[in-house]
Structure formats: structure tokens, C-alpha cells
Enzyme design. Structure first.
Site, PDB file in Angstrom:
ATOM      1  N   HIS A 293       0.846  -1.199   0.000  1.00 50.52           N
ATOM      2  CA  HIS A 293       0.000   0.000   0.000  1.00 50.52           C
ATOM      3  C   HIS A 293       0.888   1.259   0.000  1.00 50.52           C
ATOM      4  O   HIS A 293       0.645   2.193  -0.755  1.00 50.52           O
ATOM      5  CB  HIS A 293      -0.867   0.070   1.259  1.00 50.52           C
TER       6      HIS A 293
ATOM      7  N   LYS B  55     -16.298  -7.234   6.401  1.00 46.76           N
ATOM      8  CA  LYS B  55     -14.996  -7.773   6.800  1.00 46.76           C
ATOM      9  C   LYS B  55     -14.856  -7.890   8.308  1.00 46.76           C
ATOM     10  O   LYS B  55     -15.388  -7.081   9.054  1.00 46.76           O
ATOM     11  CB  LYS B  55     -13.875  -6.876   6.252  1.00 46.76           C
TER      12      LYS B  55
ATOM     13  N   ARG C 174      -2.112  -5.920  -8.457  1.00 48.83           N
ATOM     14  CA  ARG C 174      -1.092  -6.941  -8.211  1.00 48.83           C
ATOM     15  C   ARG C 174      -1.099  -8.020  -9.277  1.00 48.83           C
ATOM     16  O   ARG C 174      -0.063  -8.490  -9.693  1.00 48.83           O
ATOM     17  CB  ARG C 174      -1.315  -7.595  -6.840  1.00 48.83           C
TER      18      ARG C 174
ATOM     19  N   SER D 287      -2.814  -7.391   3.054  1.00 55.31           N
ATOM     20  CA  SER D 287      -3.017  -7.297   4.506  1.00 55.31           C
ATOM     21  C   SER D 287      -3.215  -8.693   5.093  1.00 55.31           C
ATOM     22  O   SER D 287      -2.767  -8.977   6.207  1.00 55.31           O
ATOM     23  CB  SER D 287      -4.240  -6.425   4.817  1.00 55.31           C
TER      24      SER D 287
END
Ligand code: ADP
Length: 165
Positions: free
Chosen positions: A17, A41, A90, A128
Site C-alpha cells: 500500500h 470484513k 497486483r 493485509s
């Protein structure tokens, strides 16, 4: 004046990030890291904590701010002059999802463009979730998470483990 909005959960912020934030800060006049509240989440850190951790990490970047909102990003973006969204990509799996989100945002706010930066090669594997997995196994986090927040991640992981045992 262009403002790059960088949305995400940042639970917690990773070196991947940070790499995207720094690169955006070199291109755009202002960067606003937008810590999103996604109720679906199960977070390690609550919203206020995630904001505080991001603030600590970007503290020395003069044109970077940290914000949060309950609004849809496409609505929130209207508050900023020349706002664009910046996302890191990514892998192809990110591309499919991010393209869909970018199209939805454009439908809701036709002025709003989304820019994609390809992840730095050394962070393409990093998320993460990876950081949290590594922390759970007591691995060295120095290549994954900003040094300013490593102790917080270890502490919270240990607290969680104790409260679950
Ligand atoms: P994650 O995808 O790790 O759960 P976020 O929801 O906080 O994290 O991600 C916010 C944005 O940051 C997404 O657009 C994602 O593609 C991007 N991002 C996450 N990790 C990286 C990385 N290692 N390199 C580049 N971009 C990344």
C-alpha cells in the site's frame, strides 16, 4: 489541482500500500488515503485504529492526508477538486475486480476516472491478509509492514490469540 483518492481497508497498511501511496504522491498534487468501513470484513483493527496506523506511516509525506467516510466513494469524491481514484494492481485477479468497481464508480459519477498503478514487483504477493498470517506465525514482518506499526500488529495478534484460547 488533482487529488488522488486511494481507498482500501488497510487492515493493516502494508509496504505494498505504502509503495502505491508514495508513487501517487509523486504524480498527483494531493493524495487522500481513504480508510473504508466495510462491514462485511472481520477486521483486526477497528476503523479509528486503522486510520491512526495509516496516519503514523504517512506522517512525513507532505501532500498525503488520511480520511474516512460512510459515503460511497463515487459520492465522497465530489468533495475534492479534480478527484481521481488510484488503485494498485497486483495480478490479473485484481484487474477483473477493480475494472468492475471502476465502471460502477464511473456510472455513479461520470467525471470520476480511475488510474491503475502496477504493483512493484517485490510487493505483488503482499496483502493485509498475508501480513496477518505471518504475524500469527510469529514471522519477521519487516519486509511486509511499515516499521512504525509492526509492534502494534504483533501486540494485537497476541491479544487476539489470548482472548480466543
Ligand atoms: P487488501 O487488498 O490487501 O485486502 P485493501 O483492501 O486495503 O487491501 O487494498 C486497497 C487497494 O490497495 C487495492 O486496490 C489493492 O489492489 C491495493 N493493494 C493492496 N496490496 C497491494 C500491493 N502489495 N501492491 C499494490 N497494490 C496493493
Amino acid at each position: 489541482m488533482t487529488t488522488a483518492l486511494i481507498p482500501g481497508s488497510f487492515d493493516p497498511i502494508t509496504l505494498g500500500h505504502l509503495n502505491i501511496i508514495r508513487r501517487a504522491a509523486n504524480i498527483f498534487d494531493k493524495v487522500v488515503v481513504c480508510v473504508m468501513k466495510n462491514s462485511a470484513k472481520n477486521y483486526l483493527f477497528d476503523t479509528e485504529e486503522r486510520i491512526e496506523l495509516v496516519k503514523r506511516v504517512v506522517d512525513r509525506l507532505p501532500n498525503v492526508e488520511v480520511a474516512t467516510t460512510d459515503l460511497l466513494l463515487a459520492e465522497y469524491a465530489k468533495r475534492y477538486e479534480g478527484a481521481v481514484i488510484v488503485k494498485g494492481l497486483r495480478a490479473v485477479s485484481d484487474f477483473d475486480y477493480e475494472c468492475q468497481i471502476a465502471m460502477v464508480n464511473k456510472k455513479m459519477n461520470p467525471e470520476l476516472e480511475t488510474f491503475f498503478l502496477t504493483a512493484s514487483e517485490k510487493y505483488t504477493f503482499l496483502s493485509s491478509t498475508v501480513v496477518k498470517e505471518m504475524a500469527a506465525y510469529g514471522a519477521d514482518l519487516s519486509e511486509f509492514a511499515p516499521v512504525e506499526i509492526i509492534d502494534d500488529i504483533i501486540q494485537r495478534t497476541n491479544d487476539r490469540r489470548q482472548s480466543q484460547s
